[in-house]
Design a protein around this motif. Structure first.
Motif, mmCIF file in Angstrom:
data_model
loop_
_atom_site.group_PDB
_atom_site.id
_atom_site.type_symbol
_atom_site.label_atom_id
_atom_site.label_comp_id
_atom_site.label_asym_id
_atom_site.label_seq_id
_atom_site.Cartn_x
_atom_site.Cartn_y
_atom_site.Cartn_z
ATOM 1 N N HIS A 44 69.627 12.622 84.393
ATOM 2 C CA HIS A 44 69.882 13.935 83.820
ATOM 3 C C HIS A 44 71.371 14.226 83.688
ATOM 4 C CE1 HIS A 44 65.715 14.653 83.531
ATOM 5 N NE2 HIS A 44 65.511 14.729 84.826
ATOM 6 N N LEU A 48 72.789 15.399 80.154
ATOM 7 C CA LEU A 48 73.641 16.578 80.029
ATOM 8 C C LEU A 48 75.024 16.206 79.492
ATOM 9 C CD1 LEU A 48 72.745 18.458 83.334
ATOM 10 C CD2 LEU A 48 72.136 19.147 81.006
ATOM 11 N N ASN A 52 76.649 17.693 76.191
ATOM 12 C CA ASN A 52 77.980 18.289 76.189
ATOM 13 C C ASN A 52 78.851 17.679 75.098
ATOM 14 O OD1 ASN A 52 80.140 19.945 77.269
ATOM 15 N ND2 ASN A 52 81.010 18.015 77.984
ATOM 16 N N LEU A 57 75.477 21.681 75.079
ATOM 17 C CA LEU A 57 75.311 22.168 76.449
ATOM 18 C C LEU A 57 75.490 23.681 76.523
ATOM 19 C CD1 LEU A 57 74.829 21.259 79.381
ATOM 20 C CD2 LEU A 57 77.294 21.111 79.637
ATOM 21 N N ILE A 63 67.308 26.446 81.835
ATOM 22 C CA ILE A 63 67.012 25.105 82.331
ATOM 23 C C ILE A 63 65.921 25.253 83.377
ATOM 24 C CG2 ILE A 63 67.869 23.106 83.591
ATOM 25 C CD1 ILE A 63 70.581 23.551 82.368
ATOM 26 N N THR A 72 70.728 18.116 89.900
ATOM 27 C CA THR A 72 71.649 18.142 88.762
ATOM 28 C C THR A 72 71.776 19.545 88.197
ATOM 29 O OG1 THR A 72 71.083 15.858 88.251
ATOM 30 C CG2 THR A 72 72.126 17.133 86.502
ATOM 31 N N LEU A 76 75.174 21.855 88.001
ATOM 32 C CA LEU A 76 75.594 22.416 86.714
ATOM 33 C C LEU A 76 75.704 23.940 86.797
ATOM 34 C CD1 LEU A 76 76.192 22.067 83.648
ATOM 35 C CD2 LEU A 76 73.718 22.339 83.295
#
Length: 144
Positions: A44, A48, A52, A57, A63, A72, A76
């Protein structure tokens, strides 16, 4: 009328009154991060990272995650305001704030030492040692 009734009978989804002011799905972009321990956590991060790079992102509204994906997602979320998004929606600090700490954790073996410490140390639970590792390496004193 008959067709709608039959569709409701065979639908795998049942609408439940949640008391929400929304009458249906809320528009936006959502991402689901699955479980699978360290492998999911690292997978992940890569997903991500690519989102990004593509400028997607910052466009995420929600999420949802479980297990390794939640590690993760937690990193984040905790560092979201430190990501420094540029005018194209790319987070300049993504690698430093998300990738680096997760890679550092993934480089550690935490299960075996935690089990051993929990077995041989009176009054210490295995879960306590795992919590300490996550606090020391990723989350500090952050809570939901």
């Amino acid at each position: 009328m008959k067709k709608k009734y039959i569709e409701e009978l065979i639908s795998p989804v049942e609408k439940v009154n949640t008391g929400s002011r929304h009458k249906g799905p809320v528009p936006g972009i959502a991402l689901c991060l699955s479980g699978g321990g360290y492998r999911a956590m690292l997978f992940h991060v890569g997903a991500l990272w690519r989102l990004n790079e593509a400028g997607f992102l910052k466009k995420l509204d929600r999420i949802s995650s479980v297990s390794g994906g939640s590690i993760t997602a937690g990193v984040l979320g905790m560092n979201w305001f430190k990501l420094d998004f540029d005018r194209h929606g790319v987070a300049r600090e993504f690698a430093a704030q998300v990738v680096t700490p997760i890679r550092a954790l993934a480089d550690m073996t935490i299960d075996i030492p935690s089990v051993i410490a929990g077995i041989v140390t009176p009054g210490i639970k295995i879960s306590d040692t795992l919590v300490a590792v996550y606090r020391n390496n990723l989350f500090g004193d952050a809570t939901l």
